[in-house]
Design an enzyme around this catalytic site. Structure first.
Site, PDB file in Angstrom:
ATOM      1  N   TYR A   1     -14.814  -4.174  10.797  1.00  0.00           N
ATOM      2  CA  TYR A   1     -13.506  -3.510  10.703  1.00  0.00           C
ATOM      3  C   TYR A   1     -12.648  -3.820  11.927  1.00  0.00           C
ATOM      4  O   TYR A   1     -11.457  -4.118  11.807  1.00  0.00           O
ATOM      5  CB  TYR A   1     -13.704  -2.000  10.562  1.00  0.00           C
ATOM      6  CG  TYR A   1     -12.404  -1.227  10.470  1.00  0.00           C
ATOM      7  CD1 TYR A   1     -11.593  -1.339   9.344  1.00  0.00           C
ATOM      8  CD2 TYR A   1     -11.998  -0.379  11.497  1.00  0.00           C
ATOM      9  CE1 TYR A   1     -10.395  -0.628   9.261  1.00  0.00           C
ATOM     10  CE2 TYR A   1     -10.816   0.340  11.413  1.00  0.00           C
ATOM     11  CZ  TYR A   1     -10.010   0.203  10.301  1.00  0.00           C
ATOM     12  OH  TYR A   1      -8.827   0.904  10.220  1.00  0.00           O
TER      13      TYR A   1
ATOM     14  N   LYS B   1      -8.830  -5.475  12.005  1.00  0.00           N
ATOM     15  CA  LYS B   1      -7.640  -4.787  12.520  1.00  0.00           C
ATOM     16  C   LYS B   1      -7.070  -5.503  13.742  1.00  0.00           C
ATOM     17  O   LYS B   1      -5.847  -5.610  13.895  1.00  0.00           O
ATOM     18  CB  LYS B   1      -7.966  -3.336  12.853  1.00  0.00           C
ATOM     19  CG  LYS B   1      -8.376  -2.486  11.651  1.00  0.00           C
ATOM     20  CD  LYS B   1      -7.359  -2.501  10.520  1.00  0.00           C
ATOM     21  CE  LYS B   1      -6.101  -1.723  10.840  1.00  0.00           C
ATOM     22  NZ  LYS B   1      -5.225  -1.558   9.651  1.00  0.00           N
TER      23      LYS B   1
ATOM     24  N   GLY C   1       0.806  -1.217   0.000  1.00  0.00           N
ATOM     25  CA  GLY C   1       0.000   0.000   0.000  1.00  0.00           C
ATOM     26  C   GLY C   1       0.834   1.258   0.000  1.00  0.00           C
ATOM     27  O   GLY C   1       0.474   2.266   0.619  1.00  0.00           O
ATOM     28  N   ALA C   2       1.949   1.236  -0.713  1.00  0.00           N
ATOM     29  CA  ALA C   2       2.936   2.320  -0.616  1.00  0.00           C
ATOM     30  C   ALA C   2       2.759   3.408  -1.662  1.00  0.00           C
ATOM     31  O   ALA C   2       3.601   4.297  -1.768  1.00  0.00           O
ATOM     32  CB  ALA C   2       4.347   1.741  -0.720  1.00  0.00           C
ATOM     33  N   SER C   3       1.667   3.385  -2.407  1.00  0.00           N
ATOM     34  CA  SER C   3       1.517   4.375  -3.472  1.00  0.00           C
ATOM     35  C   SER C   3       1.029   5.730  -2.970  1.00  0.00           C
ATOM     36  O   SER C   3       1.043   6.713  -3.708  1.00  0.00           O
ATOM     37  CB  SER C   3       0.559   3.857  -4.548  1.00  0.00           C
ATOM     38  OG  SER C   3      -0.707   3.558  -3.991  1.00  0.00           O
ATOM     39  N   ARG C   4       0.600   5.796  -1.708  1.00  0.00           N
ATOM     40  CA  ARG C   4       0.146   7.078  -1.146  1.00  0.00           C
ATOM     41  C   ARG C   4       0.089   6.970   0.376  1.00  0.00           C
ATOM     42  O   ARG C   4       0.322   5.916   0.952  1.00  0.00           O
ATOM     43  CB  ARG C   4      -1.227   7.462  -1.714  1.00  0.00           C
ATOM     44  CG  ARG C   4      -2.326   6.460  -1.464  1.00  0.00           C
ATOM     45  CD  ARG C   4      -3.644   6.916  -2.102  1.00  0.00           C
ATOM     46  NE  ARG C   4      -3.548   6.958  -3.547  1.00  0.00           N
ATOM     47  CZ  ARG C   4      -3.940   5.962  -4.347  1.00  0.00           C
ATOM     48  NH1 ARG C   4      -4.456   4.856  -3.826  1.00  0.00           N
ATOM     49  NH2 ARG C   4      -3.820   6.057  -5.644  1.00  0.00           N
TER      50      ARG C   4
END
Length: 275
Positions: free
Chosen positions: A164, A168, A13-16
């Site tokens: 959720y 988590k 998830g490193a694109s933003r």
């Protein structure tokens, strides 16, 4: 500044957002960074792709490898880990950052939406961790950092958004278990969670854009991640860390620098934290 030259990070998830911030913080210390995310083409609303972050990593002083990856696909994850290790000569750090958020109560959430949240959050972190272990065990300073909260069993956290919360807390249980399972391999496993909401696309588009002014920038999470990675004796393994508390322990006193809006309204405490 600690040097991370020859250290290789695999960040999902490193694109933003937080993943990008951790990638750039590591790059400033000379690290090799694998930017693994689904976003390989520009999105009309969301800034950043694996390729744009790769360019930023290289401009910041690091080496980059962009890999399009869906963490739900275990075969693709295994292939991505092998590609990263071959490209950089190994993997030292896995950051389980990829995550999906949906705060709907159970009564209102279709099961297929829970399946999506679970498959990215809990299962995705498990798949990535399992695939990374053979490489991390060869590192002199192997780390798994998972972005999930301390487990708070207070009813006011259990009731509102069960799907959720389960996903988590599942990430956290995975990490606490890995800390024990991988102790003999010398791999430090910690969770990291923000004291306040963080100004990311998840806040702006999935929750409430008004919360952006009450949030800190992703940089605080990046600085906390660097503090974890600079701890080479394994003393943090098995701990559920909160960014502000960890940075205070490391001598940081100026937290105003992290505000998304300088002089803005009171900060919003993040989920699952009561103090």
């Amino acid at each position: 500044m600690t040097s991370m030259k020859d250290t290789t990070l695999f960040i999902t998830g490193a694109s933003r957002g937080i993943g990008r911030a951790i990638a750039l913080a590591a790059a400033e210390q000379g690290a090799n960074v694998v930017i693994a995310a689904k976003s390989d083409t520009p999105h009309p609303k969301l800034e950043g792709t694996i390729h744009s972050v790769a360019e930023e990593v290289q401009a910041a002083g690091g080496q980059a490898l962009a890999i399009k990856l869906d963490v739900r696909d275990e075969a693709a994850v295994e292939a991505a880990m092998a590609q990263a290790a071959a490209h950089f000569g190994g993997i030292d750090v896995l950051v389980n950052n990829a995550s999906a958020i949906n705060l709907s109560p159970l009564k209102q959430l279709p099961v297929k939406r829970f399946d999506l949240i679970h498959s990215i959050n809990t299962r995705g972190s498990l798949v990535c961790s399992q695939a990374a272990i053979p490489y991390l065990s060869q590192s002199d300073n192997g780390h798994i950092i998972t972005l999930s909260p301390p487990i708070n069993l207070a009813p006011h956290w259990l009731g509102p958004h069960i799907p959720y919360t389960m996903s988590k807390y599942g990430m956290t249980l995975l990490t606490l278990g890995l800390a024990e399972e991988l102790k003999a391999d010398g791999i430090s496993c910690t969770t990291l969670w923000p004291q306040t909401t963080i100004a990311t696309a998840a806040i702006e588009y999935a929750l409430d854009p008004a919360l952006m002014a009450c949030s800190r920038t992703p940089q605080i999470m990046a600085d906390a991640a660097m503090a974890i990675l600079s701890t080479t004796d394994g003393s943090l393994s098995g701990q559920c860390l909160v960014d502000e508390a960890l940075l205070k322990q490391r001598g940081v006193t100026d937290f105003e620098q992290y505000r998304h809006v300088a002089g803005g309204p009171p900060l919003m405490r993040d989920l699952f934290l009561d103090q």
